[in-house]
Design a protein around this motif. Structure first.
Motif, PDB file in Angstrom:
ATOM      1  N   ALA A   1      40.772  28.258  34.073  1.00  0.00           N
ATOM      2  CA  ALA A   1      41.712  28.553  35.721  1.00  0.00           C
ATOM      3  C   ALA A   1      41.306  30.335  35.757  1.00  0.00           C
ATOM      4  CB  ALA A   1      43.510  28.469  35.215  1.00  0.00           C
ATOM      5  N   PHE A   2      40.918  30.979  34.616  1.00  0.00           N
ATOM      6  CA  PHE A   2      40.896  31.895  34.548  1.00  0.00           C
ATOM      7  C   PHE A   2      39.633  32.278  35.551  1.00  0.00           C
ATOM      8  CE2 PHE A   2      43.578  32.640  31.078  1.00  0.00           C
ATOM      9  CZ  PHE A   2      44.300  33.843  31.564  1.00  0.00           C
ATOM     10  N   LEU A   3      39.235  31.438  35.555  1.00  0.00           N
ATOM     11  CA  LEU A   3      37.773  30.898  36.906  1.00  0.00           C
ATOM     12  C   LEU A   3      37.667  31.742  37.907  1.00  0.00           C
ATOM     13  CD1 LEU A   3      35.385  28.356  34.927  1.00  0.00           C
ATOM     14  CD2 LEU A   3      35.066  30.407  34.566  1.00  0.00           C
ATOM     15  N   ILE A   4      38.752  31.147  38.163  1.00  0.00           N
ATOM     16  CA  ILE A   4      39.378  31.776  39.781  1.00  0.00           C
ATOM     17  C   ILE A   4      38.993  33.716  40.022  1.00  0.00           C
ATOM     18  CG2 ILE A   4      41.259  32.104  41.538  1.00  0.00           C
ATOM     19  CD1 ILE A   4      40.727  29.011  41.103  1.00  0.00           C
ATOM     20  N   TYR A   5      39.426  34.015  39.148  1.00  0.00           N
ATOM     21  CA  TYR A   5      39.305  35.329  39.002  1.00  0.00           C
ATOM     22  C   TYR A   5      37.408  35.952  39.877  1.00  0.00           C
ATOM     23  CZ  TYR A   5      44.011  36.873  38.038  1.00  0.00           C
ATOM     24  OH  TYR A   5      45.260  37.128  36.947  1.00  0.00           O
ATOM     25  N   ASN A   6      36.690  34.829  39.118  1.00  0.00           N
ATOM     26  CA  ASN A   6      35.221  35.322  38.533  1.00  0.00           C
ATOM     27  C   ASN A   6      34.954  35.243  40.389  1.00  0.00           C
ATOM     28  OD1 ASN A   6      36.275  34.358  35.262  1.00  0.00           O
ATOM     29  ND2 ASN A   6      34.663  36.222  35.911  1.00  0.00           N
TER      30      ASN A   6
ATOM     31  N   ALA B   1      49.667  24.610  39.309  1.00  0.00           N
ATOM     32  CA  ALA B   1      49.963  25.664  39.408  1.00  0.00           C
ATOM     33  C   ALA B   1      49.944  27.227  38.777  1.00  0.00           C
ATOM     34  CB  ALA B   1      52.185  25.210  38.585  1.00  0.00           C
ATOM     35  N   ALA B   2      48.652  26.479  37.105  1.00  0.00           N
ATOM     36  CA  ALA B   2      47.935  27.535  36.677  1.00  0.00           C
ATOM     37  C   ALA B   2      47.072  28.176  37.466  1.00  0.00           C
ATOM     38  CB  ALA B   2      47.675  27.474  35.327  1.00  0.00           C
ATOM     39  N   VAL B   3      46.774  27.444  38.522  1.00  0.00           N
ATOM     40  CA  VAL B   3      45.354  28.050  39.033  1.00  0.00           C
ATOM     41  C   VAL B   3      45.821  28.311  40.358  1.00  0.00           C
ATOM     42  CG1 VAL B   3      42.928  26.969  40.944  1.00  0.00           C
ATOM     43  CG2 VAL B   3      43.761  25.810  38.619  1.00  0.00           C
ATOM     44  N   LEU B   4      46.742  28.296  40.801  1.00  0.00           N
ATOM     45  CA  LEU B   4      47.171  28.855  41.968  1.00  0.00           C
ATOM     46  C   LEU B   4      48.413  30.174  41.706  1.00  0.00           C
ATOM     47  CD1 LEU B   4      48.886  29.073  45.335  1.00  0.00           C
ATOM     48  CD2 LEU B   4      50.882  27.567  43.994  1.00  0.00           C
ATOM     49  N   VAL B   5      48.468  30.362  40.378  1.00  0.00           N
ATOM     50  CA  VAL B   5      49.290  32.276  39.764  1.00  0.00           C
ATOM     51  C   VAL B   5      47.590  31.994  39.853  1.00  0.00           C
ATOM     52  CG1 VAL B   5      49.735  33.470  37.914  1.00  0.00           C
ATOM     53  CG2 VAL B   5      51.406  30.815  38.426  1.00  0.00           C
ATOM     54  N   ALA B   6      46.858  32.142  39.525  1.00  0.00           N
ATOM     55  CA  ALA B   6      45.199  32.852  39.048  1.00  0.00           C
ATOM     56  C   ALA B   6      45.094  32.968  40.597  1.00  0.00           C
ATOM     57  CB  ALA B   6      44.252  31.904  38.741  1.00  0.00           C
ATOM     58  N   PHE B   7      44.910  32.138  41.627  1.00  0.00           N
ATOM     59  CA  PHE B   7      44.132  32.717  42.897  1.00  0.00           C
ATOM     60  C   PHE B   7      45.213  33.719  43.224  1.00  0.00           C
ATOM     61  CE2 PHE B   7      44.508  32.006  47.357  1.00  0.00           C
ATOM     62  CZ  PHE B   7      43.430  32.250  48.069  1.00  0.00           C
ATOM     63  N   ALA B   8      46.716  33.616  43.314  1.00  0.00           N
ATOM     64  CA  ALA B   8      47.767  34.825  43.924  1.00  0.00           C
ATOM     65  C   ALA B   8      46.798  35.854  43.342  1.00  0.00           C
ATOM     66  CB  ALA B   8      48.739  34.504  44.112  1.00  0.00           C
ATOM     67  N   ALA B   9      47.412  36.332  41.737  1.00  0.00           N
ATOM     68  CA  ALA B   9      46.837  36.882  40.947  1.00  0.00           C
ATOM     69  C   ALA B   9      45.391  37.701  41.276  1.00  0.00           C
ATOM     70  CB  ALA B   9      47.172  37.164  39.851  1.00  0.00           C
ATOM     71  N   ALA B  10      44.556  37.086  41.347  1.00  0.00           N
ATOM     72  CA  ALA B  10      43.445  37.404  41.514  1.00  0.00           C
ATOM     73  C   ALA B  10      43.283  37.753  42.791  1.00  0.00           C
ATOM     74  CB  ALA B  10      42.283  36.250  41.310  1.00  0.00           C
ATOM     75  N   THR B  11      43.558  38.214  44.026  1.00  0.00           N
ATOM     76  CA  THR B  11      43.878  37.838  45.955  1.00  0.00           C
ATOM     77  C   THR B  11      44.608  39.985  44.948  1.00  0.00           C
ATOM     78  OG1 THR B  11      43.876  35.985  45.971  1.00  0.00           O
ATOM     79  CG2 THR B  11      43.948  37.700  48.128  1.00  0.00           C
TER      80      THR B  11
ATOM     81  N   ASP C   1      44.527  41.376  42.362  1.00  0.00           N
ATOM     82  CA  ASP C   1      43.966  42.555  41.923  1.00  0.00           C
ATOM     83  C   ASP C   1      42.913  43.242  42.610  1.00  0.00           C
ATOM     84  OD1 ASP C   1      45.133  42.491  39.734  1.00  0.00           O
ATOM     85  OD2 ASP C   1      43.657  40.932  38.554  1.00  0.00           O
ATOM     86  N   ILE C   2      41.690  41.828  43.935  1.00  0.00           N
ATOM     87  CA  ILE C   2      40.575  43.226  44.041  1.00  0.00           C
ATOM     88  C   ILE C   2      41.625  44.000  45.076  1.00  0.00           C
ATOM     89  CG2 ILE C   2      40.297  42.166  46.700  1.00  0.00           C
ATOM     90  CD1 ILE C   2      39.643  39.625  46.422  1.00  0.00           C
ATOM     91  N   VAL C   3      42.817  44.606  45.857  1.00  0.00           N
ATOM     92  CA  VAL C   3      43.789  45.065  46.375  1.00  0.00           C
ATOM     93  C   VAL C   3      44.023  46.190  45.655  1.00  0.00           C
ATOM     94  CG1 VAL C   3      45.751  45.374  47.853  1.00  0.00           C
ATOM     95  CG2 VAL C   3      44.939  43.795  47.884  1.00  0.00           C
ATOM     96  N   ILE C   4      44.472  46.061  44.252  1.00  0.00           N
ATOM     97  CA  ILE C   4      45.107  47.417  43.170  1.00  0.00           C
ATOM     98  C   ILE C   4      43.473  47.404  43.379  1.00  0.00           C
ATOM     99  CG2 ILE C   4      45.738  47.359  41.066  1.00  0.00           C
ATOM    100  CD1 ILE C   4      47.856  45.031  41.187  1.00  0.00           C
ATOM    101  N   ASP C   5      43.116  47.254  42.953  1.00  0.00           N
ATOM    102  CA  ASP C   5      41.488  47.653  41.482  1.00  0.00           C
ATOM    103  C   ASP C   5      40.862  48.470  43.334  1.00  0.00           C
ATOM    104  OD1 ASP C   5      41.365  46.621  39.689  1.00  0.00           O
ATOM    105  OD2 ASP C   5      40.250  45.201  40.185  1.00  0.00           O
ATOM    106  N   ALA C   6      40.566  48.048  44.714  1.00  0.00           N
ATOM    107  CA  ALA C   6      40.767  48.966  45.703  1.00  0.00           C
ATOM    108  C   ALA C   6      41.325  50.475  45.932  1.00  0.00           C
ATOM    109  CB  ALA C   6      40.867  48.311  47.484  1.00  0.00           C
ATOM    110  N   TYR C   7      42.778  50.074  46.028  1.00  0.00           N
ATOM    111  CA  TYR C   7      43.630  51.091  45.886  1.00  0.00           C
ATOM    112  C   TYR C   7      43.340  51.545  44.793  1.00  0.00           C
ATOM    113  CZ  TYR C   7      48.286  52.787  47.274  1.00  0.00           C
ATOM    114  OH  TYR C   7      49.278  53.565  47.520  1.00  0.00           O
TER     115      TYR C   7
END
Length: 436
Positions: free
Chosen positions: A66-71, A127-137, A139-145
């Motif tokens: 599921a963490f691969l969604i982050y990648n 559900a784990a994949v869904l959490v990973a997708f939402a969290a990865a998105t 993270d995109i915003v948080i890192d840029a911010y």
């Protein structure tokens, strides 16, 4: 002048308590809390939950896929850079996306918590994949911010505070979930942890849009959309040394990722209780990480980025070896405290030095897209290997040899960074986020 070399003379040599109390580093701390807690919900906490529900080891380690969604987040990171949200967009590009993704993470964690893994492993996996997708998105915003909010002189301190916040969120959520689950149930535990999505949302509303945010020159229509897709990556790879830098990003964390995603399996098989795991992983780890961040800040300010990154890479490799020693020792509270303490200490140092380097690689016009690429690449190989082979490998060779292999797996990244240092390519690949 590059903010990466020794180099960071003005701001970085003034590291002290006041540097950590400036507005931007404090914002990075709270952003990190919200970034870190979903990792626990689908990582160490879910591992423990599934193990206690009687799910077999191979299935549990497969959940790390599921963490691969982050990648995969570079595939949609350009949307965060280039698409203005209706209504919320008036608050600013970064703030509006921060609010939206924070709400999505909250809802996804609540949904995962409501499920019964023993009744439906497939729905739990979804559900784990869904959490990973939402969290990865998010993270995109948080890192840029974070990168756009921090000045170049603050990259070291700010990166450390971000990682400190991440660890508070990750370890805090993990400990909270264990304590609540032991006294109520796993459903309530997940509902309680979902509240940790709020710090990022509140930070965005209080601090506002970062002044250093720069939008690409193309403003509207198909031309802007097309440019948003290819320009961030074209700009990055046009720099001298960019391909070697990307190879380092891919290789440097293989051993560390393999080790980290299997710790809870080791602790459970060594018969540590939930309360013991919470005490050592949260209490001992928390203070060790705090010290590691402080030491990382000192190394970064005194030695410059290049040498401090090299030292952190070496220490992180040795930390994997400490878990081989714990595996050999068996159930030992002192051994667990030592292994966890050293792991968090070295992670704190790496959180300052390595993340500061990755942040400096970004161009301010494409922060979300470029950092998404960098952070996704940083763990993709380790996560893929963990999800596909770690459980079977542990069953075959045992924990001691497994953690010895993770130590060896850290060597290619160390060697490559040394080559980049000797040839000057570390500094050549730096982007505008790392320049003054």
């Amino acid at each position: 002048m590059l903010a990466s070399t020794a180099e960071h003379n003005d701001g970085q040599r003034k590291v002290g308590i006041l540097a950590y109390l400036e507005r931007a580093p404090l914002a990075a701390l709270f952003l990190g809390i919200s970034s870190g807690f979903p990792y626990a919900m689908i990582g160490v906490t879910l591992t423990t939950r599934l193990k206690q529900d009687g799910i077999d080891r191979s299935t549990i380690t497969a959940f790390t896929l599921a963490f691969l969604i982050y990648n995969l987040k570079p595939l949609w990171s350009w949307i965060v850079d280039g698409v203005r949200l209706p209504m919320l967009g008036r608050l600013g590009q970064r703030v509006s996306w921060l609010i939206l993704t924070g709400v999505l993470v909250f809802g996804a964690v609540v949904y995962l918590g409501a499920l019964d893994a023993s009744a439906s492993i497939e729905r739990t996996a979804f559900a784990a994949v869904l959490v990973a997708f939402a969290a990865a998105t998010m993270d995109i915003v948080i890192d840029a911010y974070r990168i756009e909010l921090l000045e170049p002189r603050q990259l070291g301190v700010g990166s450390g505070m971000s990682q400190y916040g991440w660890r508070i969120g990750q370890a805090g959520a993990g400990a909270l979930a264990l304590v609540v689950a032991a006294r109520a149930d796993w459903h309530i535990a997940y509902y309680a942890c979902a509240v940790l999505a709020l710090p990022a949302i509140v930070t965005g509303l209080v601090v506002g849009e970062p002044e250093r945010h720069r939008e690409p020159s193309e403003k509207r229509g198909l031309r802007r959309t097309t440019a948003a897709l290819w320009r961030p990556f074209a700009e990055f790879y046009a720099r001298r040394g960019a391909f070697l830098a990307f190879a380092f990003i891919l290789l440097h964390k293989i051993g560390d990722t393999l080790a980290n995603l299997t710790f809870r399996l080791l602790f459970d098989d060594l018969h540590f209780t939930n309360d013991e795991i919470a005490i050592y992983d949260a209490a001992v780890g928390f203070w060790a990480y705090l010290v590691g961040i402080f030491v990382g800040g000192l190394l970064y300010s005194k030695l410059g980025m290049n040498r401090s990154v090299m030292i952190s890479l070496l220490l992180m490799a040795v930390s994997n070896f400490s878990f081989a020693l714990l595996s050999a020792a068996g159930h030992s509270n002192l051994g667990m405290a030592g292994a966890i303490g050293f792991e968090y200490f070295t992670s704190g140092i790496g959180g300052v030095c390595v993340v500061a380097y990755f942040s400096a690689l970004c161009d301010l016009r494409f922060t979300a897209s470029q950092y998404a690429l960098i952070s996704a690449a940083a763990s993709v190989l380790g996560r893929l290997l963990t999800g596909t082979t770690a459980g079977a490998l542990i069953d075959r060779v045992g924990y001691v040899d497994f953690y010895l292999l993770t130590t060896v797996a850290a060597l290619p990244g160390i060697i490559l960074f040394w080559i980049m240092m000797r040839t000057g390519l570390v500094d050549e690949a730096i982007g505008s986020a790392g320049r003054t």
